[in-house]
Motif scaffolding. Structure first.
Motif, PDB file in Angstrom:
ATOM      1  N   ASN A 136      44.419  41.742  24.730  1.00 58.00           N
ATOM      2  CA  ASN A 136      45.519  40.631  24.551  1.00 58.00           C
ATOM      3  C   ASN A 136      46.761  41.068  25.356  1.00 58.00           C
ATOM      4  O   ASN A 136      47.789  40.876  25.107  1.00 58.00           O
ATOM      5  N   ASN A 137      46.494  41.573  26.492  1.00 57.62           N
ATOM      6  CA  ASN A 137      47.452  42.138  27.501  1.00 57.62           C
ATOM      7  C   ASN A 137      47.255  41.505  28.935  1.00 57.62           C
ATOM      8  O   ASN A 137      46.199  41.128  29.020  1.00 57.62           O
ATOM      9  N   ALA A 138      48.112  41.740  29.872  1.00 57.24           N
ATOM     10  CA  ALA A 138      48.211  41.339  31.110  1.00 57.24           C
ATOM     11  C   ALA A 138      48.787  42.508  31.830  1.00 57.24           C
ATOM     12  O   ALA A 138      49.963  42.932  31.583  1.00 57.24           O
ATOM     13  N   LYS A 139      48.222  42.951  33.003  1.00 57.87           N
ATOM     14  CA  LYS A 139      48.483  44.148  33.728  1.00 57.87           C
ATOM     15  C   LYS A 139      48.528  43.955  35.073  1.00 57.87           C
ATOM     16  O   LYS A 139      47.389  43.358  35.547  1.00 57.87           O
ATOM     17  N   LEU A 140      49.348  44.569  35.883  1.00 55.14           N
ATOM     18  CA  LEU A 140      49.526  44.443  37.311  1.00 55.14           C
ATOM     19  C   LEU A 140      48.679  45.667  37.900  1.00 55.14           C
ATOM     20  O   LEU A 140      48.835  46.618  37.295  1.00 55.14           O
ATOM     21  N   SER A 189      42.357  39.256  27.954  1.00 52.27           N
ATOM     22  CA  SER A 189      43.001  40.673  28.721  1.00 52.27           C
ATOM     23  C   SER A 189      42.788  40.162  30.196  1.00 52.27           C
ATOM     24  O   SER A 189      41.987  39.671  30.752  1.00 52.27           O
ATOM     25  N   ILE A 190      44.107  40.304  30.888  1.00 56.23           N
ATOM     26  CA  ILE A 190      44.142  39.641  32.364  1.00 56.23           C
ATOM     27  C   ILE A 190      44.734  40.982  33.259  1.00 56.23           C
ATOM     28  O   ILE A 190      45.649  41.518  32.687  1.00 56.23           O
ATOM     29  N   LEU A 216      44.277  36.419  39.433  1.00 62.13           N
ATOM     30  CA  LEU A 216      44.227  36.817  38.053  1.00 62.13           C
ATOM     31  C   LEU A 216      42.993  36.785  37.482  1.00 62.13           C
ATOM     32  O   LEU A 216      42.156  35.945  37.958  1.00 62.13           O
ATOM     33  N   PHE A 217      42.529  37.891  37.056  1.00 65.38           N
ATOM     34  CA  PHE A 217      40.944  38.061  36.481  1.00 65.38           C
ATOM     35  C   PHE A 217      41.132  38.304  34.895  1.00 65.38           C
ATOM     36  O   PHE A 217      41.912  39.190  34.317  1.00 65.38           O
TER      37      PHE A 217
END
Length: 704
Positions: free
Chosen positions: A426-430, A393-394, A295-296
């Motif tokens: 404010n998001n997390a994306k693969l 943001s991740i 996770l970044f």
């Protein structure tokens, strides 16, 4: 003897009351290369010794005035340095006489009758032996001095591990009392595991004749101490050991390790530590057929906090963020026990953090951790009296699906993080392979934008602003466009955010300002009713310390009157740092330029600040105009904005006017100016020039 035997001829004092004996002795000694000094009795012998300092004394026992025993006793009593060898010449092999000679300090004895042929050789032997003893004493004194200066503990072991002797060094922590060790086995003195290691290394030293060392820890005086024992063979069955307390060195090494692997600000692992942990996890997962996730995380708008509240607050925020992350990803929350696999959390630098999730069973587990992190970041931070709100943001990359090496996994997690930011923060994306193409396209576009100014690919269009009551063109808004050499016209919605992100908006904005001012001056020279030129200022431009000078330079170089330049700013730009905003606005007002608020109604202005900002005009955002006249709520908002602005003595500009019905309603509400496709599309300067000429031609001769 004043010094050890040297290459010069030795001097022997011969003391005997018999002149024949002295003569024979002298002859025998000279034959072996020795010089002699003679004395007739004991008193004379003692005087010669004190005056001449001979290398050896050949002393008859029976002499008048003072016998040989008394002379020997007196010589020994007066010596301050190394003892001079004394050979006593006795009258017989009487045991009592020999014993008395040794008790008085004799080195050797010769009994009468003397074996003359060997006398000289015996004296040489005694001299050599004495010289060897003197050298040994000097060496021993030097060794003792060296040992006294070294804090190490010394011991000798036999091949079975028994202490032959033991001498504790200066450092009481490093050893044991000598009586506690001598004659005992290693296992009786040290813990069994340490003793076994020392014994194994001692045997290896004896077998291989090489120096070995053993590091171990002992609890001494309620503290852990680190020791190093160095072992060397001193015989076929004997080992010498030196023990030193290396606790300080270990502490220094640990401090160096922390500096190399820990982030100095937050105390959590740094980039190097994370990369090594990631490399170990790669090896472990590859061998075990496991999966894991990287996770970044990047804080959204962290630079704004640094710029507005200062770097000290920013540093404290980063510490608080790292502590909250520690709590959020505690081992019990993870799929695997983090303490078994190294550090799962690290700060790469700035506001970038990484999290490693080992033994991943489902992708949802990584997304769940990312969700918890996002929620944790959304809770306010109280830093030095400031309540600070941040979001994160991740980006997430997976092993082995997305990559099989550290660099790829970290790069792809970073790529996914930027995608999360572009999707609204404010998001997390693969990560997905398509993102790489998007990023490459993004990078390529950035490179092209950097060249656009140099290659004259940027140009301006101008949209007319109409005076609603009269329908006359009274102003224009400058709008920048980009003609890409390969892609053609690129939409401003695509390259303006990129320019903001990269900071290119500042040089682009300066070019727009100079070009627009030059064009406005050209139109001002055409007729009696010059039009005002409106230019948008980005947030980065407005915060630029050189803004005032840039505006002044543009006006001076083009000769445009300051009152004909309108600078448009958004509500967000003005409200970001109200105190700094007031200073900049005062400077711009001092120049004499016209100030307006763009896209009004979409931000968070307060009435108090609107009064203090003292701008000349508000531009109603087109989202409120588009629903007119049917949308009653938009109509009410539009009417309220116009009334409020007029109450504050501000002009009102309506954006996005596309129908005659909208224009009629705005005129009814008292709107001052309007712009939109119904009134005029963004057009090249030639078209605006034509419009102005037609307008001037239709004007009455009086106004001309």
């Amino acid at each position: 003897m004043a010094s050890p035997l040297s290459p010069k001829r030795g001097l022997v004092l011969v003391a005997d009351d018999d002149p024949v004996m002295r003569l024979l002795m002298r002859e025998m000694l000279e034959q072996v290369g020795l010089d002699t000094l003679e004395a007739e009795d004991g008193a004379q012998a003692l005087a010669c010794y004190r005056g001449m300092a001979p290398d050896l004394v050949l002393l008859d026992v029976d002499m008048p005035a003072m016998d040989g025993y008394a002379v020997c006793r007196a010589i020994r009593a007066s010596e301050t340095q190394a003892a001079v060898p004394i050979i006593m010449v006795t009258g017989s092999d009487d045991l009592e006489a020999v014993t008395l000679a040794y008790e008085e300090g004799a080195t050797d004895f010769v009994s009468k009758p003397i074996n003359w042929p060997i006398l000289g050789h015996r004296v040489l032997y005694v001299l050599r032996a004495s010289d060897a003893i003197a050298r040994l004493r000097i060496a021993d004194a030097q060794n003792r001095a060296v040992l006294a200066a070294i804090p190490d503990t010394f011991f000798r072991l036999d091949k079975d591990g028994y202490y032959l002797d033991y001498e504790q060094g200066h450092d009481a922590h490093a050893g044991f009392a000598s009586e506690h060790c001598a004659g005992r086995h290693l296992r009786d003195v040290l813990p069994h595991d340490i003793a076994q290691r020392l014994l194994e290394q001692a045997r290896a030293v004896l077998e291989q004749q090489q120096v070995r060392s053993v590091d171990y820890e002992l609890v001494r005086h309620d503290a852990i101490h680190h020791f190093e024992a160095r072992l060397v063979a001193t015989g076929p069955d004997e080992v010498l050991g030196l023990v030193r307390d290396i606790s300080e060195r270990k502490r220094t090494e640990e401090q160096i390790r922390r500096l190399a692997y820990c982030d100095s600000l937050t105390g959590i692992p740094n980039r190097q530590a994370f990369l090594e942990t990631l490399e170990r996890e790669l090896t472990r997962s590859r061998h075990g057929g496991k999966k894991f996730a990287v996770l970044f995380m990047d804080l959204d708008s962290f630079k704004r906090i640094n710029d507005t509240l200062g770097h000290n607050v920013g540093d404290h925020l980063l510490k608080a963020v790292s502590e909250r992350l520690r709590e959020t990803i505690r081992p019990s929350d993870l799929v695997s026990r983090a303490e078994q696999h190294g550090n799962n959390l690290a700060r790469l630098g700035g506001d970038e953090f990484t999290i490693l999730i080992p033994d991943l069973e489902r992708v949802e587990n990584a997304l769940n951790v990312a969700h918890r992190v996002k929620e944790a970041m959304r809770r306010p931070f109280l830093i030095e009296g400031h309540e600070i709100f941040v979001t994160a943001s991740i980006g997430i990359s997976l092993y082995p699906e997305d990559g099989e090496d550290c660099n790829s996994l970290l790069k792809y997690a970073d790529t996914a993080m930027y995608h999360a930011k572009n999707c609204g923060k404010n998001n997390a994306k693969l990560y997905s392979s398509s993102l790489t193409m998007q990023i490459m396209s993004h990078v390529k576009l950035e490179v092209g934008l950097r060249r656009a100014l140099q290659n004259h690919e940027l140009y301006l269009l101008y949209q007319p602003q109409i005076d609603v009551p009269s329908g006359q063109i009274v102003g224009v808004e400058a709008l920048v466009r980009w003609r890409h050499p390969e892609r053609g016209i690129i939409s401003p919605t695509e390259f303006i955010p990129l320019a903001e992100e990269t900071g290119l908006i500042v040089p682009i904005g300066e070019w727009v300002l100079r070009t627009a001012c030059a064009q406005a001056r050209s139109w001002a020279d055409m007729g009696p009713q010059p039009v005002r030129m409106a230019v948008n200022l980005s947030a980065k431009q407005f915060k630029d310390d050189n803004l005032t000078q840039v505006v002044l330079t543009a006006l001076q170089e083009t000769g445009l009157a300051p009152g004909l330049l309108e600078l448009e700013l958004t509500e967000g730009t003005l409200m970001d740092d109200a105190r700094a905003t007031m200073i900049t606005l005062d400077q711009l007002r001092g120049i004499g330029v016209y100030l307006s608020i763009d896209d009004f109604g979409t931000g968070y202005s307060s009435m108090n600040y609107l009064k203090r900002f003292d701008v000349r005009a508000l531009k109603i955002d087109k989202s409120f105009i588009s629903g007119l006249p049917q949308d009653s709520e938009n109509a009410a908002i539009t009417r309220a904005i116009i009334a409020m602005a007029h109450g504050l003595k501000m002009a009102v500009v309506a954006e996005g006017v596309e129908t005659d019905e909208q224009l009629v309603m705005l005129e009814h509400y008292g709107c001052d100016l309007a712009q939109g496709y119904y009134l005029g599309h963004p057009s090249p300067p030639e078209s605006i020039t034509l419009m102005l000429r037609n307008q001037y031609a239709l004007a009455s001769p009086a106004t001309l």
